[in-house]
Motif scaffolding. Structure first.
Motif, PDB file in Angstrom:
ATOM      1  N   MET A  29       0.472  -1.121   0.336  1.00  0.00           N
ATOM      2  CA  MET A  29       0.029   0.242  -0.076  1.00  0.00           C
ATOM      3  C   MET A  29       1.065   1.377   0.216  1.00  0.00           C
ATOM      4  N   MET A  30       1.706   1.366   0.428  1.00  0.00           N
ATOM      5  CA  MET A  30       3.149   2.711   0.731  1.00  0.00           C
ATOM      6  C   MET A  30       3.329   2.378  -0.315  1.00  0.00           C
ATOM      7  N   ALA A  31       4.124   1.798  -1.469  1.00  0.00           N
ATOM      8  CA  ALA A  31       4.391   1.444  -2.445  1.00  0.00           C
ATOM      9  C   ALA A  31       3.589   2.355  -3.530  1.00  0.00           C
ATOM     10  N   PHE A  32       1.911   1.023  -3.965  1.00  0.00           N
ATOM     11  CA  PHE A  32       0.967   1.719  -4.839  1.00  0.00           C
ATOM     12  C   PHE A  32       0.225   3.952  -4.625  1.00  0.00           C
ATOM     13  N   ASN A  98       0.569 -13.931  -9.586  1.00  0.00           N
ATOM     14  CA  ASN A  98      -0.562 -12.965  -7.934  1.00  0.00           C
ATOM     15  C   ASN A  98      -0.217 -11.898  -8.374  1.00  0.00           C
ATOM     16  N   ALA A  99       1.259 -11.465  -9.209  1.00  0.00           N
ATOM     17  CA  ALA A  99       1.843 -10.092  -9.427  1.00  0.00           C
ATOM     18  C   ALA A  99       0.991  -9.164 -10.339  1.00  0.00           C
ATOM     19  N   LEU A 100       0.558  -9.396 -11.747  1.00  0.00           N
ATOM     20  CA  LEU A 100      -0.695  -9.426 -12.350  1.00  0.00           C
ATOM     21  C   LEU A 100      -2.078  -9.171 -11.990  1.00  0.00           C
ATOM     22  N   ILE A 101      -2.277 -10.043 -10.820  1.00  0.00           N
ATOM     23  CA  ILE A 101      -3.725  -9.812 -10.578  1.00  0.00           C
ATOM     24  C   ILE A 101      -3.270  -8.217  -9.236  1.00  0.00           C
ATOM     25  N   VAL A 102      -1.814  -7.798  -8.287  1.00  0.00           N
ATOM     26  CA  VAL A 102      -2.165  -7.223  -7.914  1.00  0.00           C
ATOM     27  C   VAL A 102      -1.897  -5.266  -8.736  1.00  0.00           C
ATOM     28  N   ALA A 103      -1.482  -5.759  -9.639  1.00  0.00           N
ATOM     29  CA  ALA A 103      -1.401  -4.676  -9.912  1.00  0.00           C
ATOM     30  C   ALA A 103      -2.581  -3.714 -10.812  1.00  0.00           C
ATOM     31  N   LEU A 104      -2.807  -4.827 -11.678  1.00  0.00           N
ATOM     32  CA  LEU A 104      -4.035  -4.285 -13.012  1.00  0.00           C
ATOM     33  C   LEU A 104      -5.286  -4.806 -12.057  1.00  0.00           C
ATOM     34  N   SER A 105      -5.848  -5.132 -10.780  1.00  0.00           N
ATOM     35  CA  SER A 105      -6.233  -4.562  -9.595  1.00  0.00           C
ATOM     36  C   SER A 105      -6.488  -3.170  -9.569  1.00  0.00           C
ATOM     37  N   VAL A 171      -4.137   2.554  -3.456  1.00  0.00           N
ATOM     38  CA  VAL A 171      -3.878   2.542  -2.502  1.00  0.00           C
ATOM     39  C   VAL A 171      -4.880   1.211  -2.340  1.00  0.00           C
ATOM     40  N   LEU A 172      -6.544   1.568  -2.807  1.00  0.00           N
ATOM     41  CA  LEU A 172      -7.517   0.826  -2.744  1.00  0.00           C
ATOM     42  C   LEU A 172      -7.582  -0.648  -3.558  1.00  0.00           C
ATOM     43  N   GLY A 173      -7.246  -0.683  -4.427  1.00  0.00           N
ATOM     44  CA  GLY A 173      -7.201  -1.730  -5.759  1.00  0.00           C
ATOM     45  C   GLY A 173      -6.241  -1.904  -5.206  1.00  0.00           C
ATOM     46  N   ALA A 174      -4.815  -1.906  -4.942  1.00  0.00           N
ATOM     47  CA  ALA A 174      -3.552  -2.512  -4.831  1.00  0.00           C
ATOM     48  C   ALA A 174      -3.910  -3.321  -2.917  1.00  0.00           C
ATOM     49  N   LEU A 176      -6.837  -4.390  -2.490  1.00  0.00           N
ATOM     50  CA  LEU A 176      -7.964  -5.474  -3.376  1.00  0.00           C
ATOM     51  C   LEU A 176      -7.310  -6.265  -3.763  1.00  0.00           C
ATOM     52  N   GLY A 177      -6.177  -6.657  -4.130  1.00  0.00           N
ATOM     53  CA  GLY A 177      -5.449  -7.289  -5.110  1.00  0.00           C
ATOM     54  C   GLY A 177      -5.156  -8.783  -4.332  1.00  0.00           C
ATOM     55  N   ALA A 178      -4.402  -7.910  -3.315  1.00  0.00           N
ATOM     56  CA  ALA A 178      -3.999  -8.144  -2.622  1.00  0.00           C
ATOM     57  C   ALA A 178      -4.291  -9.326  -1.329  1.00  0.00           C
ATOM     58  N   CYS A 179      -5.446  -8.255  -1.663  1.00  0.00           N
ATOM     59  CA  CYS A 179      -6.725  -9.731  -0.508  1.00  0.00           C
ATOM     60  C   CYS A 179      -7.091 -10.647  -1.528  1.00  0.00           C
ATOM     61  N   ALA A 180      -7.083 -10.427  -2.907  1.00  0.00           N
ATOM     62  CA  ALA A 180      -7.624 -11.303  -3.356  1.00  0.00           C
ATOM     63  C   ALA A 180      -6.651 -12.814  -3.449  1.00  0.00           C
ATOM     64  N   VAL A 181      -5.158 -12.386  -4.191  1.00  0.00           N
ATOM     65  CA  VAL A 181      -4.474 -13.755  -3.715  1.00  0.00           C
ATOM     66  C   VAL A 181      -4.236 -14.148  -2.098  1.00  0.00           C
ATOM     67  N   PHE A 182      -4.675 -13.581  -0.819  1.00  0.00           N
ATOM     68  CA  PHE A 182      -4.581 -14.315   0.194  1.00  0.00           C
ATOM     69  C   PHE A 182      -5.588 -15.160  -0.321  1.00  0.00           C
ATOM     70  N   THR A 183      -6.451 -14.941  -0.485  1.00  0.00           N
ATOM     71  CA  THR A 183      -8.034 -15.741  -0.260  1.00  0.00           C
ATOM     72  C   THR A 183      -8.516 -16.011  -1.392  1.00  0.00           C
ATOM     73  N   LEU A 184      -8.031 -16.141  -2.263  1.00  0.00           N
ATOM     74  CA  LEU A 184      -8.458 -16.922  -3.892  1.00  0.00           C
ATOM     75  C   LEU A 184      -7.816 -18.117  -3.908  1.00  0.00           C
ATOM     76  N   SER A 185      -8.128 -19.308  -4.374  1.00  0.00           N
ATOM     77  CA  SER A 185      -7.192 -20.874  -4.646  1.00  0.00           C
ATOM     78  C   SER A 185      -6.717 -20.243  -6.292  1.00  0.00           C
ATOM     79  N   PRO A 186      -6.127 -20.845  -6.864  1.00  0.00           N
ATOM     80  CA  PRO A 186      -5.277 -20.682  -8.100  1.00  0.00           C
ATOM     81  C   PRO A 186      -6.643 -20.512  -9.576  1.00  0.00           C
TER      82      PRO A 186
END
Length: 228
Positions: A29-32, A98-105, A171-174, A176-186
């Motif tokens: 979040m700090m980076a984004f 996972n990286a693409l999910i975060v960046a695109l989110s 920050v919100l999008g990143a 949300l993307g991180a949350c998806a990485v933590f919680t979703l199956s591949p």
């Protein structure tokens, strides 16, 4: 007096139960937020969209939008590499996904931030959707402090008394993307990635504003709580 105690309690809970997730989320979040702040303070709208920034970059001009994409992409990959150490699915394909999910989110929420309150609503609905399909829904509690802060801020945004800008929407999008990485199956993550790619392709050729305005349901949700 309640608010400081809430944040202290939230911090303690996150540190005790989700230590590596909380650390990686905070750094992400700090980076984004930094990348978004650069775009807010130094950017202009001469170039827009991924294609516009790419054309400028090819001609030798580094726009703040291109910087945000490059820096944010690097931050997303650093995040994915870090969390891969703690997750079972740590192969290269999942790491890249996972990286693409975060960046695109991060960019997806930013794409919607064209009207007061819209980016915040996208975050709330996105978080609700993640809860419904999450493989590890308990990790969504990581988002509760962010959600609480957002709900306190949204009335000011929707009444146009404040504006989150790229700093807030990124920050919100990143997050949300991180949350998806933590919680979703591949598999669910792959589906989400395809949806995000589809959204970005659509946004390059079509106005998201027009899509929302032409939909009765989306238009009603978009205008709810907003003072025109």
């Amino acid at each position: 007096m309640v608010v400081p105690f809430f944040w202290i309690a939230a911090g303690v809970l996150l540190r005790l139960y989700f230590p590596w997730q909380a650390l990686s989320l905070l750094m992400l979040m700090m980076a984004f937020g930094f990348a978004g702040m650069i775009d807010d303070f130094l950017g202009n709208r001469a170039q827009s969209g991924l294609r516009g920034h790419w054309r400028a970059l090819r001609s030798g001009e580094l726009t703040t939008g291109a910087f945000k994409a490059i820096f944010g992409g690097a931050a997303a990959f650093a995040f994915a590499i870090f969390v891969a150490r703690f997750m079972d699915n740590g192969n290269l394909a999942v790491l890249v996904m996972n990286a693409l999910i975060v960046a695109l989110s991060a960019n997806a929420v930013n794409l919607f931030d064209l009207r007061p309150g819209r980016a915040g609503k996208v975050f709330v609905f996105g978080l609700a959707a993640l809860f419904l399909v999450a493989f590890s829904p308990e990790r969504i509690t990581l988002m509760f402090p962010i959600l609480a802060a957002l709900l306190g801020y949204l009335p000011f945004d929707m009444s146009a008394k404040a504006m989150m800008g790229d700093t807030g929407s990124n920050v919100l999008g990143a997050a949300l993307g991180a949350c998806a990485v933590f919680t979703l199956s591949p598999l669910a993550g792959l589906i989400l990635l395809l949806l995000l790619i589809g959204l970005h392709v659509t946004a390059e050729f079509t106005s998201l504003n027009k899509i929302i305005e032409n939909s009765v349901v989306l238009k009603a949700i978009d205008r709810w709580g907003r003072k025109e």
